[in-house]
Design a protein around this motif. Structure first.
Motif, short mmCIF file in Angstrom:
data_model
loop_
_atom_site.label_atom_id
_atom_site.label_comp_id
_atom_site.label_asym_id
_atom_site.label_seq_id
_atom_site.Cartn_x
_atom_site.Cartn_y
_atom_site.Cartn_z
N UNK A 178 47.92 -34.60 -31.77
CA UNK A 178 49.31 -35.09 -31.82
C UNK A 178 49.34 -36.61 -31.91
N UNK A 179 48.58 -37.30 -31.06
CA UNK A 179 48.60 -38.76 -31.05
C UNK A 179 48.08 -39.32 -32.37
N UNK A 180 46.96 -38.78 -32.86
CA UNK A 180 46.39 -39.29 -34.11
C UNK A 180 47.31 -39.03 -35.29
N UNK A 181 47.86 -37.82 -35.37
CA UNK A 181 48.72 -37.47 -36.51
C UNK A 181 49.98 -38.33 -36.56
N UNK A 182 50.63 -38.50 -35.42
CA UNK A 182 51.86 -39.29 -35.42
C UNK A 182 51.58 -40.77 -35.66
N UNK A 183 50.45 -41.27 -35.15
CA UNK A 183 50.11 -42.67 -35.41
C UNK A 183 49.80 -42.88 -36.88
N UNK A 184 49.03 -41.97 -37.48
CA UNK A 184 48.72 -42.08 -38.91
C UNK A 184 49.99 -41.94 -39.74
N UNK A 185 50.89 -41.06 -39.33
CA UNK A 185 52.15 -40.91 -40.06
C UNK A 185 52.96 -42.21 -39.99
N UNK A 186 53.01 -42.83 -38.80
CA UNK A 186 53.71 -44.11 -38.69
C UNK A 186 53.06 -45.18 -39.54
N UNK A 187 51.71 -45.19 -39.57
CA UNK A 187 51.02 -46.15 -40.42
C UNK A 187 51.27 -45.90 -41.90
N UNK A 188 51.34 -44.63 -42.28
CA UNK A 188 51.60 -44.28 -43.68
C UNK A 188 52.98 -44.78 -44.10
N UNK A 189 53.96 -44.60 -43.23
CA UNK A 189 55.31 -45.07 -43.55
C UNK A 189 55.35 -46.59 -43.63
N UNK A 190 54.65 -47.26 -42.68
CA UNK A 190 54.68 -48.73 -42.67
C UNK A 190 53.96 -49.31 -43.88
N UNK A 191 52.76 -48.77 -44.20
CA UNK A 191 51.99 -49.30 -45.32
C UNK A 191 52.64 -48.98 -46.67
N UNK A 192 53.30 -47.83 -46.75
CA UNK A 192 53.89 -47.41 -48.02
C UNK A 192 55.04 -48.32 -48.43
N UNK A 193 55.74 -48.87 -47.45
CA UNK A 193 56.88 -49.73 -47.76
C UNK A 193 56.54 -51.21 -47.67
N UNK A 194 55.24 -51.53 -47.61
CA UNK A 194 54.81 -52.93 -47.62
C UNK A 194 54.37 -53.28 -49.04
N UNK A 195 55.18 -54.04 -49.75
CA UNK A 195 54.91 -54.32 -51.16
C UNK A 195 53.68 -55.20 -51.35
N UNK A 196 53.37 -56.06 -50.37
CA UNK A 196 52.24 -56.97 -50.53
C UNK A 196 50.90 -56.30 -50.30
#
Length: 657
Positions: free
Chosen positions: A542-560
């Motif tokens: 649970x901890x790994x999946x939700x952290x990776x999901x949060x990272x995926x959302x953050x990195x996906x919307x970082x244009x740089x």
């Protein structure tokens, strides 16, 4: 102080010694603490010898073929005319044959000298080498060749670098001139480093990490927050997760059994099956169906029989979550342990580097200098390796003892709403004053099993490709047996530390008591390990999946950020590390609570003389109650208070000890 004080034991000196949390203690396994201290005296001696005789700066700063350390003022070596030079301004190691150098017997078969700077451009002739020396102050030929003789082929043939001299760049840490052309680079460094420097992939990784470092740090804190939330809500969702797991297992087995019976029925009524092999397949399906059905029935029966033990696991998870909320400092123990281990590992590596460079200088052909290690240093390496294993296990055992003492202190306390102040600090003080010898002995036992595994691993790697199939199978079997033995000893050691935290007894007595307690509660232990480990595994997922999901959302919307695969993998790794640290503490707390519960149930009966220590919810679950004690006066009341004082674990009274 500690070891010279009183030792008050409730029924400890009688033939039938009872489990009883102690107030006053004495030092346990003192001889092993002395042995550990003497062993560390040897470790300090090796460190002093390594610093005195060794020369780690030779490895860090580099040295030439004549024994001169680059960037240092050197002392002359007898018999080496080119040694003892002042290399303060020459901080880089340059190899004269960089494009054709090889490694033979762990040595570089190329002359090396100290230079002021590495050539940034390719030098194709002796004139260019001389020009580079005149305008850059960096002399690329041997020290005994004057700059005016650089252009004479007869003198420069063996004293100057092989032409052409490729452009090179100094490594930022070890100050070696590394050629930058791919043809020479492949002969200079390992293939992995070659890929790192020549490939754009590595540059993408570094740039990705640098660009996303704020996100990585933030997501690590997010993983910590998720771990805290998971620990807090385990008391509410443990029952749901266990029931979901049981349901999935039972329905999965029934589904597999049904499919096998259906296939058997279909095959057995198929008139086209006439071959013997097809009939054998049908009989095999029947066998598989019978086995699957038998396993399904056994699992269902065991689930019905052990449902109360499964609920006990849920109750222990509830108690563990509640206790951690009351004593949050328990969750910080992995942090302190990691910091101490990091300091020790840094010290160990520094001493190892000094040992690796310790040796005597010998002059060989052409006034070159070679350093040869002293034969006795080989034994020091093994001693140093044993120190690494023993000390690391000792520090990890200290963490287990600290957590066990804190949980025991909270469990064996009558007033659950008024817990002792800072029980984790009291636990650390208690085991530090009394039970360091027990920790040293338990960690040494693990070391005794770990060393043969390392030796077998070394033998296997040395004989890889040379051994036959029988030897390979034998080595792997031995490694597997030693690994299983180590896991069993680690589990027994953990329970021995818990018994020591309760009774204040030495390691052997505690291990014996803990073993008998585990045997008497084997079904409960199996249930807790099965369902408890599964719940903790789900928590980590649970901890790994939700952290990776949060990272995926953050990195996906970082244009740089164009390359975020590696940063996301790093986030997943750190999230798992955080989850493992926090939930391993939770697992330890559950194990300690179970031992305390088993001891409480075995030694108390709920009467006024022997009331239970467990909380009301757990007593209600197992159908037990505490009888209310009638008010007494005079000597009876004093005796009751005295009995309660002996039975209850309280903070140490240093005046009494």
């Amino acid at each position: 102080m500690s070891c010279c004080g009183q030792y008050e034991v409730s029924a400890a000196d009688e033939p039938h010694r009872e489990w009883r949390p102690q107030i006053y203690r004495r030092c346990t396994d003192v001889p092993w603490l002395v042995i550990f201290f003497v062993f560390w005296v040897g470790m300090v001696f090796i460190a002093g010898y390594a610093v005195t005789v060794g020369a780690a700066e030779r490895l860090i700063f580099g040295y030439d073929s004549y024994g001169n350390i680059c960037g240092r003022k050197n002392s002359p070596i007898k018999g080496a005319s080119l040694s003892g030079q002042d290399m303060t301004s020459r901080k880089h190691v340059f190899f004269l044959n960089t494009c054709k150098m090889d490694f033979t017997d762990h040595k570089i078969n190329s002359l090396s000298i100290c230079v002021s700077s590495c050539p940034q451009e390719e030098l194709n002739g002796l004139e260019e080498i001389k020009h580079f020396a005149q305008y850059n102050g960096s002399y690329l030929c041997l020290y005994n060749l004057n700059i005016s003789d650089y252009t004479e082929p007869s003198k420069a043939a063996h004293l100057c670098p092989t032409l052409p001299v490729p452009p090179s760049k100094s490594l930022p840490l070890f100050n070696r001139c590394v050629p930058q052309t791919p043809a020479c680079y492949s002969h200079f460094i390992l293939a992995l480093i070659h890929m790192v420097n020549e490939s754009d992939f590595f540059q993408h990784i570094i740039s990705g990490i640098i660009m996303s470092k704020e996100y990585i740090i933030g997501l690590c804190f997010f993983a910590v927050a998720l771990a805290f939330i998971m620990v807090a809500v385990f008391r509410y969702i443990a029952e749901l997760l266990v029931h979901i797991f049981i349901t999935l297992v039972i329905f999965g087995l029934l589904f597999v059994s049904g499919v096998l019976w259906w296939l058997y029925y279909d095959k057995s009524h198929d008139p086209t099956i006439i071959l013997e092999t097809e009939m054998e397949n049908t009989r095999a399906l029947l066998g598989f169906a019978i086995v699957a059905t038998t396993i399904s029935v056994i699992i269902i029966v065991l689930t019905l029989v052990m449902r109360k033990r499964v609920n006990l696991t849920i109750q222990l998870f509830r108690m563990a979550s509640s206790l951690i909320q009351d004593v949050p400092l328990v969750l910080l123990q992995p942090l302190w342990t990691f910091l101490i281990l990091a300091l020790f590992w840094t010290y160990w590596v520094a001493v190892l580097l000094s040992l690796g460079t310790a040796g005597n200088a010998y002059v060989i052909a052409d006034d070159q200098v070679e350093y040869r290690s002293v034969y006795a240093i080989r034994y020091m390496w093994w001693y140093h390796l044993i120190g690494l294993i023993w000390t690391s296990e000792f520090l990890l055992a200290c963490q287990q003892m600290a957590i066990a003492g804190a949980v025991v202190c909270c469990y064996f306390n009558r007033d659950k709403h008024n817990l002792p102040s800072y029980p984790i600090l009291s636990s650390i003080s208690r085991f530090f004053n009394y039970h360091l010898g027990t920790v040293a002995k338990g960690s040494f036992i693990i070391t005794l099993v770990r060393i043969p595994r390392i030796i077998l691993l070394y033998v296997y790697s040395s004989l890889k490709g040379k051994e036959n199939a029988c030897a390979r199978c034998l080595l792997k079997s031995c490694q597997c047996c030693l690994c299983c033995c180590e896991k069993c000893l680690q589990y027994l050691n953990q329970n021995a530390y818990i018994a020591t935290a309760i009774n204040g007894t030495n390691f052997c007595t505690s291990a014996k008591d803990a073993f008998l307690l585990i045997v008497n509660n084997a079904l409960n232990v199996a249930t807790i390990n099965c369902f408890g480990d599964f719940l903790l595994f789900l928590g980590k997922v649970f901890i790994v999946c939700f952290t990776v999901f949060g990272g995926l959302m953050a990195f996906n919307y970082t244009r740089d950020l164009n390359f975020w695969a590696i940063p996301l993998i790093m986030v997943a790794f750190f999230a798992y590390l955080v989850a493992h640290c926090f939930l391993s503490v939770f697992e330890m707390v559950v194990d300690v609570l179970f031992v305390c519960y088993a001891v409480d149930l075995a030694t108390n009966d709920g009467t006024a003389e022997k009331p239970y220590f467990m909380d009301k919810e757990l007593m209600k679950f197992i159908g037990k109650t505490n009888e209310k004690a009638k008010r007494k006066s005079g000597s009876n009341k004093a005796n009751e208070e005295n009995n309660s004082y002996v039975a209850e674990l309280q903070p140490m009274d240093r005046d009494a000890t």
